[in-house]
Design a protein around this motif. Structure first.
Motif, short mmCIF file in Angstrom:
data_model
loop_
_atom_site.label_atom_id
_atom_site.label_comp_id
_atom_site.label_asym_id
_atom_site.label_seq_id
_atom_site.Cartn_x
_atom_site.Cartn_y
_atom_site.Cartn_z
N ARG A 85 0.83 -1.22 0.00
CA ARG A 85 0.00 0.00 0.00
C ARG A 85 0.85 1.25 0.00
O ARG A 85 0.48 2.27 -0.57
N ALA A 86 2.01 1.21 0.66
CA ALA A 86 2.86 2.39 0.82
C ALA A 86 3.82 2.60 -0.35
O ALA A 86 4.49 3.63 -0.42
N ARG A 122 5.24 10.34 -4.20
CA ARG A 122 4.02 11.12 -4.42
C ARG A 122 3.97 12.31 -3.46
O ARG A 122 3.60 13.42 -3.86
N LEU A 123 4.36 12.12 -2.20
CA LEU A 123 4.37 13.23 -1.24
C LEU A 123 5.37 14.31 -1.65
O LEU A 123 5.10 15.50 -1.54
N ALA A 124 6.53 13.88 -2.15
CA ALA A 124 7.57 14.83 -2.55
C ALA A 124 7.12 15.70 -3.72
O ALA A 124 7.58 16.83 -3.88
N GLY A 125 6.21 15.19 -4.54
CA GLY A 125 5.75 15.93 -5.70
C GLY A 125 4.54 16.81 -5.47
O GLY A 125 4.08 17.51 -6.37
N ILE A 126 4.02 16.82 -4.26
CA ILE A 126 2.80 17.59 -3.97
C ILE A 126 3.12 19.08 -3.88
O ILE A 126 4.08 19.48 -3.23
N THR A 184 2.94 29.28 -5.40
CA THR A 184 3.02 27.82 -5.37
C THR A 184 3.93 27.43 -4.21
O THR A 184 5.00 28.01 -4.04
N VAL A 185 3.47 26.47 -3.40
CA VAL A 185 4.26 25.99 -2.26
C VAL A 185 4.39 24.48 -2.36
O VAL A 185 3.59 23.81 -3.02
N ASN A 186 5.39 23.93 -1.67
CA ASN A 186 5.52 22.48 -1.59
C ASN A 186 4.73 21.96 -0.38
O ASN A 186 4.06 22.74 0.30
N LEU A 187 4.83 20.69 -0.10
CA LEU A 187 4.07 20.10 1.00
C LEU A 187 4.48 20.68 2.35
O LEU A 187 3.68 20.71 3.28
N VAL A 230 -2.62 14.72 2.98
CA VAL A 230 -3.45 13.86 3.83
C VAL A 230 -4.22 12.87 2.96
O VAL A 230 -4.31 11.68 3.29
N ALA A 231 -4.75 13.32 1.83
CA ALA A 231 -5.48 12.42 0.93
C ALA A 231 -4.55 11.33 0.37
O ALA A 231 -4.97 10.19 0.18
N THR A 232 -3.29 11.68 0.15
CA THR A 232 -2.31 10.71 -0.34
C THR A 232 -2.00 9.67 0.73
O THR A 232 -1.83 8.49 0.43
#
Length: 134
Positions: free
Chosen positions: A21-22, A28-32, A44-47, A88-90
Motif C-alpha cells: 500500500r505504501a 508522491r508526497l515529494a511531488g505535492i 506555489t508551495v511544496n508540501l 493527507v489524501a495521499t
C-alpha cells in the motif's frame, strides 16, 4: 487487531500488505504542491508550505507594498492548506484510521489578517553572508 496478539506469520503478512500500500508514497508526497491565486498574484508551495514559485502580474506590481505583502501571505497560507489536504489524501489509504485521525486533528493556524509593515527606516538592501546558500 492488536499486533501483540498476532502470530509471526500474521505480522509478516501485515507488513507485506502495508509495504504494498505504501509503495511510492514518498515520491508522491515529494511531488505535492499547492497553488493559490488572486489579484494577479500566483503562489506555489511544496508540501512543507515553503514557497517554490511566485508569479506577479503588472496588476500585482501596482498594489501598494503593504497590500502586496498581505496578499502574498494570505495566498501562501491558502496554497499550504491545499498542499496539506492533498498530502493527507495521499496518506489516507496507507495511514489507517488512528494515524489519519492524528494528522487531521490539528487545524493549521489561520492566516494573519494583514502583514505587518516594516518601519520605513529599516534598510534590508545589504545581503549578509549567513543568508546565502552554501
Amino acid at each position: 487487531m492488536d499486533p501483540a496478539a498476532m502470530s509471526t506469520d500474521e505480522l509478516i503478512a501485515a507488513s507485506a500488505e502495508l509495504a504494498e500500500r505504501a509503495h511510492g508514497v514518498s515520491d508522491r508526497l515529494a511531488g505535492i504542491t499547492g497553488r493559490a491565486a488572486a489579484n494577479g498574484i500566483e503562489v506555489t508551495v511544496n508540501l512543507d508550505g515553503m514557497i517554490i514559485a511566485v508569479e506577479l502580474s503588472e496588476e500585482a506590481l501596482r498594489l501598494p507594498p503593504d497590500r502586496l505583502a498581505a496578499e502574498l501571505t494570505r495566498l501562501t497560507h491558502e496554497a499550504a492548506a491545499a498542499a496539506l489536504a492533498e498530502g493527507v489524501a495521499t496518506l489516507e489509504p496507507v495511514a489507517g484510521e488512528p494515524l489519519l485521525a492524528l494528522l487531521t486533528a490539528q487545524e493549521p493556524a489561520p492566516p494573519p489578517e494583514s502583514a505587518p509593515t516594516p518601519p520605513a527606516d529599516e534598510d534590508f538592501s545589504a545581503i549578509e553572508s549567513w543568508a546565502l546558500p552554501r
